[in-house]
Design a protein around this motif. Structure first.
Motif, PDB file in Angstrom:
ATOM      1  N   ASN A  57       0.855  -1.198   0.000  1.00 43.33           N
ATOM      2  CA  ASN A  57       0.000   0.000   0.000  1.00 43.33           C
ATOM      3  C   ASN A  57       0.885   1.240   0.000  1.00 43.33           C
ATOM      4  O   ASN A  57       1.855   1.313   0.744  1.00 43.33           O
ATOM      5  CB  ASN A  57      -0.882   0.043   1.251  1.00 43.33           C
ATOM      6  CG  ASN A  57      -1.979  -0.989   1.197  1.00 43.33           C
ATOM      7  OD1 ASN A  57      -2.108  -1.807   2.104  1.00 43.33           O
ATOM      8  ND2 ASN A  57      -2.759  -0.988   0.153  1.00 43.33           N
ATOM      9  N   GLY A  58       0.549   2.193  -0.858  1.00 47.31           N
ATOM     10  CA  GLY A  58       1.288   3.459  -0.886  1.00 47.31           C
ATOM     11  C   GLY A  58       2.606   3.391  -1.632  1.00 47.31           C
ATOM     12  O   GLY A  58       3.404   4.330  -1.601  1.00 47.31           O
ATOM     13  N   GLY A  60       3.157   3.396  -4.830  1.00 45.76           N
ATOM     14  CA  GLY A  60       3.205   4.280  -5.998  1.00 45.76           C
ATOM     15  C   GLY A  60       2.575   3.668  -7.240  1.00 45.76           C
ATOM     16  O   GLY A  60       2.715   4.217  -8.345  1.00 45.76           O
ATOM     17  N   LYS A  61       1.868   2.557  -7.086  1.00 48.25           N
ATOM     18  CA  LYS A  61       1.283   1.860  -8.245  1.00 48.25           C
ATOM     19  C   LYS A  61       0.230   2.725  -8.946  1.00 48.25           C
ATOM     20  O   LYS A  61       0.322   2.972 -10.137  1.00 48.25           O
ATOM     21  CB  LYS A  61       0.624   0.533  -7.806  1.00 48.25           C
ATOM     22  CG  LYS A  61       1.561  -0.408  -7.091  1.00 48.25           C
ATOM     23  CD  LYS A  61       0.854  -1.670  -6.687  1.00 48.25           C
ATOM     24  CE  LYS A  61      -0.255  -1.459  -5.669  1.00 48.25           C
ATOM     25  NZ  LYS A  61       0.190  -1.084  -4.325  1.00 48.25           N
ATOM     26  N   SER A  62      -0.777   3.166  -8.168  1.00 47.46           N
ATOM     27  CA  SER A  62      -1.868   3.930  -8.786  1.00 47.46           C
ATOM     28  C   SER A  62      -1.339   5.211  -9.425  1.00 47.46           C
ATOM     29  O   SER A  62      -1.809   5.607 -10.499  1.00 47.46           O
ATOM     30  CB  SER A  62      -2.926   4.294  -7.754  1.00 47.46           C
ATOM     31  OG  SER A  62      -3.416   3.139  -7.177  1.00 47.46           O
ATOM     32  N   THR A  63      -0.389   5.860  -8.769  1.00 45.55           N
ATOM     33  CA  THR A  63       0.162   7.104  -9.321  1.00 45.55           C
ATOM     34  C   THR A  63       0.803   6.831 -10.683  1.00 45.55           C
ATOM     35  O   THR A  63       0.609   7.604 -11.634  1.00 45.55           O
ATOM     36  CB  THR A  63       1.182   7.729  -8.339  1.00 45.55           C
ATOM     37  OG1 THR A  63       0.562   7.828  -7.061  1.00 45.55           O
ATOM     38  CG2 THR A  63       1.642   9.093  -8.786  1.00 45.55           C
ATOM     39  N   HIS A 213      -3.166  -7.000  -5.179  1.00 50.81           N
ATOM     40  CA  HIS A 213      -2.548  -7.491  -3.945  1.00 50.81           C
ATOM     41  C   HIS A 213      -2.751  -8.990  -3.843  1.00 50.81           C
ATOM     42  O   HIS A 213      -2.277  -9.625  -2.921  1.00 50.81           O
ATOM     43  CB  HIS A 213      -3.163  -6.796  -2.719  1.00 50.81           C
ATOM     44  CG  HIS A 213      -2.745  -5.360  -2.599  1.00 50.81           C
ATOM     45  ND1 HIS A 213      -1.509  -4.992  -2.136  1.00 50.81           N
ATOM     46  CD2 HIS A 213      -3.375  -4.213  -2.917  1.00 50.81           C
ATOM     47  CE1 HIS A 213      -1.410  -3.670  -2.152  1.00 50.81           C
ATOM     48  NE2 HIS A 213      -2.534  -3.174  -2.634  1.00 50.81           N
TER      49      HIS A 213
HETATM   50  N1  LIG Z   1      -3.108  13.383  -4.611  1.00 49.73           N
HETATM   51  C1  LIG Z   1      -2.180  13.062  -3.707  1.00 49.73           C
HETATM   52  N2  LIG Z   1      -1.701  13.995  -2.848  1.00 49.73           N
HETATM   53  C2  LIG Z   1      -0.752  13.695  -1.952  1.00 49.73           C
HETATM   54  N3  LIG Z   1      -0.188  12.468  -1.820  1.00 49.73           N
HETATM   55  C3  LIG Z   1      -0.622  11.493  -2.637  1.00 49.73           C
HETATM   56  C4  LIG Z   1      -1.641  11.739  -3.621  1.00 49.73           C
HETATM   57  N4  LIG Z   1      -1.868  10.580  -4.303  1.00 49.73           N
HETATM   58  C5  LIG Z   1      -1.034   9.656  -3.741  1.00 49.73           C
HETATM   59  N5  LIG Z   1      -0.288  10.204  -2.762  1.00 49.73           N
HETATM   60  C6  LIG Z   1       0.738   9.524  -1.947  1.00 49.73           C
HETATM   61  O1  LIG Z   1       1.668   8.938  -2.835  1.00 49.73           O
HETATM   62  C7  LIG Z   1       2.068   7.644  -2.365  1.00 49.73           C
HETATM   63  C8  LIG Z   1       1.770   6.604  -3.438  1.00 49.73           C
HETATM   64  O2  LIG Z   1       0.351   6.469  -3.558  1.00 49.73           O
HETATM   65  P1  LIG Z   1      -0.347   5.453  -4.584  1.00 49.73           P
HETATM   66  O3  LIG Z   1      -1.812   5.651  -4.472  1.00 49.73           O
HETATM   67  O4  LIG Z   1       0.289   5.602  -5.921  1.00 49.73           O
HETATM   68  O5  LIG Z   1       0.062   4.046  -3.956  1.00 49.73           O
HETATM   69  P2  LIG Z   1      -0.424   2.572  -4.340  1.00 49.73           P
HETATM   70  O6  LIG Z   1       0.817   1.759  -4.529  1.00 49.73           O
HETATM   71  O7  LIG Z   1      -1.368   2.624  -5.472  1.00 49.73           O
HETATM   72  O8  LIG Z   1      -1.172   2.127  -3.004  1.00 49.73           O
HETATM   73  P3  LIG Z   1      -2.477   1.198  -2.783  1.00 49.73           P
HETATM   74  O9  LIG Z   1      -2.037  -0.217  -2.995  1.00 49.73           O
HETATM   75  O10 LIG Z   1      -2.813   1.463  -1.356  1.00 49.73           O
HETATM   76  O11 LIG Z   1      -3.534   1.644  -3.750  1.00 49.73           O
HETATM   77  C9  LIG Z   1       1.320   7.432  -1.051  1.00 49.73           C
HETATM   78  O12 LIG Z   1       2.174   7.790   0.001  1.00 49.73           O
HETATM   79  C10 LIG Z   1       0.142   8.376  -1.145  1.00 49.73           C
HETATM   80  O13 LIG Z   1      -0.266   8.819   0.135  1.00 49.73           O
END
Ligand SMILES: Nc1ncnc2c1ncn2[C@@H]1O[C@H](COP(=O)(O)OP(=O)(O)OP(=O)(O)O)[C@@H](O)[C@H]1O
Length: 331
Positions: A57-58, A60-63, A213
């Protein structure tokens, strides 16, 4: 098909102070903290590949996915999807891609599924013949008929996910991004969704990027995985390679027709290796061993020559164990 080069995304957030006074101070403050959600990532994905993009979690995948789909613009670096810069040519990019977010539906809540599909047909300008063929295929692999005339809000999660997958595929996109496509589904529906994804990839050569996951999704669908942690790539390679490299520990559990003593196993000298551990409980022997030193067949052969074996099970290191090890930086 997809080229990601030195990709970086930073989020700027106003600094927070604790307590009531802190909240007021934060409100007027112009101080910021910067968080690099994705930090200098590069990879290429070839036409027709199915790639698992995984991380905690967190991580950076979704980003990353949001930058590849054009929803977010990178702070620096570049993304090229089928020759298009997604965040600069969003409309052009939309024709080439399909997106499914397991957590939220892309479908119109109050419309019957059939009408949503007709609308998407018009939006994407899909020809009648092509649409008919595609719907026949999707109906067969996703069994949409049973709920085709019902509005989305009345569907179960499994039905909704099947409808979402079909909707993402109506215009035969070159690439499909699947963000947690099996989240919350029961085992049978998960299996059906995986089968459908596999068929779509095989029959149409669709490139698929999958974040999940659920490591069973990865084992069943992906030949390549990219593991990301704290915005950076930890591993990019084939699933077989990662298993060969890190998944060498194997467990064999053997049931004998009598109680066994530890000394009776000394005849297998390879079991003295440092990677090995043996536990005995009455008539059950459990051996953890490194299959690079001794093969399963070898161990089993030696045990069978000495004991009367009633039953045995072999468990190889799962991809889940390996990923856990990588997260804990044990490899
Ligand atoms: N719009 C935003 N503003 C500030 N921080 C953000 C934003 N979007 C994501 N983050 C931060 O960037 C990091 C990566 O987030 P992301 O959503 O890409 O993770 P993830 O791997 O997709 O997680 P998950 O499996 O929980 O979906 C996290 O620390 C998140 O809090």
């Amino acid at each position: 098909m997809i080229e990601v080069k030195n990709l970086k995304k930073e989020f700027k957030m106003s600094k927070k102070y604790p307590g009531f006074k802190g909240a007021i101070k934060s409100f007027f403050s112009r101080e910021y903290t910067v968080k690099a959600a994705v930090n200098d990532i590069s990879f290429n994905i070839a036409d027709g590949e199915v790639v698992g993009y995984i991380g905690a979690n967190g991580a950076g995948k979704s980003t990353t996915i949001k930058m590849m789909t054009g929803i977010l613009t990178p702070t620096s670096g570049t993304v090229l999807v089928n020759g298009v810069v997604p965040y600069e040519q969003r409309e052009k990019n939309a024709k080439d891609i399909g997106v499914v977010f397991g957590q939220k539906t892309q479908l119109w809540w109050d419309l019957p599924i059939s009408e949503t599909f007709s609308l998407l047909k018009d939006i994407y300008d899909v020809g009648d013949k092509e649409y008919k063929e595609r719907m026949e295929f999707l109906n067969e692999v996703l069994e949409l008929d049973e709920f085709m005339l019902r509005p989305v809000r009345t569907l179960s999660l499994g039905q909704r996910m099947r409808a979402d997958l079909a909707a993402a595929f109506i215009h035969n996109p070159k690439i499909i991004y699947l963000d947690e496509p099996t989240i919350g589904l029961d085992v049978v529906v998960k299996e059906n969704v995986r089968k459908a994804i596999k068929l779509i990839n095989e029959q149409f050569g669709t490139t698929i990027i999958l974040t999940t996951h659920d490591l069973n999704d990865i084992e069943e669908l992906c030949s390549r995985i990219i593991i990301i942690d704290s915005g950076s790539i930890l591993y990019d390679g084939s699933l077989t390679q990662i298993k060969e490299k890190y998944g060498y520990m194997t467990n064999i559990e053997v049931q004998i027709n009598r109680v066994v003593k530890y000394e009776e196993l000394c005849f297998i000298k390879e079991l003295d290796e440092k990677d090995t551990s043996i536990t005995i409980l009455n008539n059950k022997i459990s051996i953890n061993f490194n299959k690079n030193n001794i093969s399963i067949a070898d161990i089993l052969g030696k045990l069978m020559a000495k004991f009367n074996i009633v039953d045995f099970t072999v468990r190889e290191t799962s991809i889940e164990d390996i990923v856990k090890k990588i997260y804990r930086s044990e490899v």
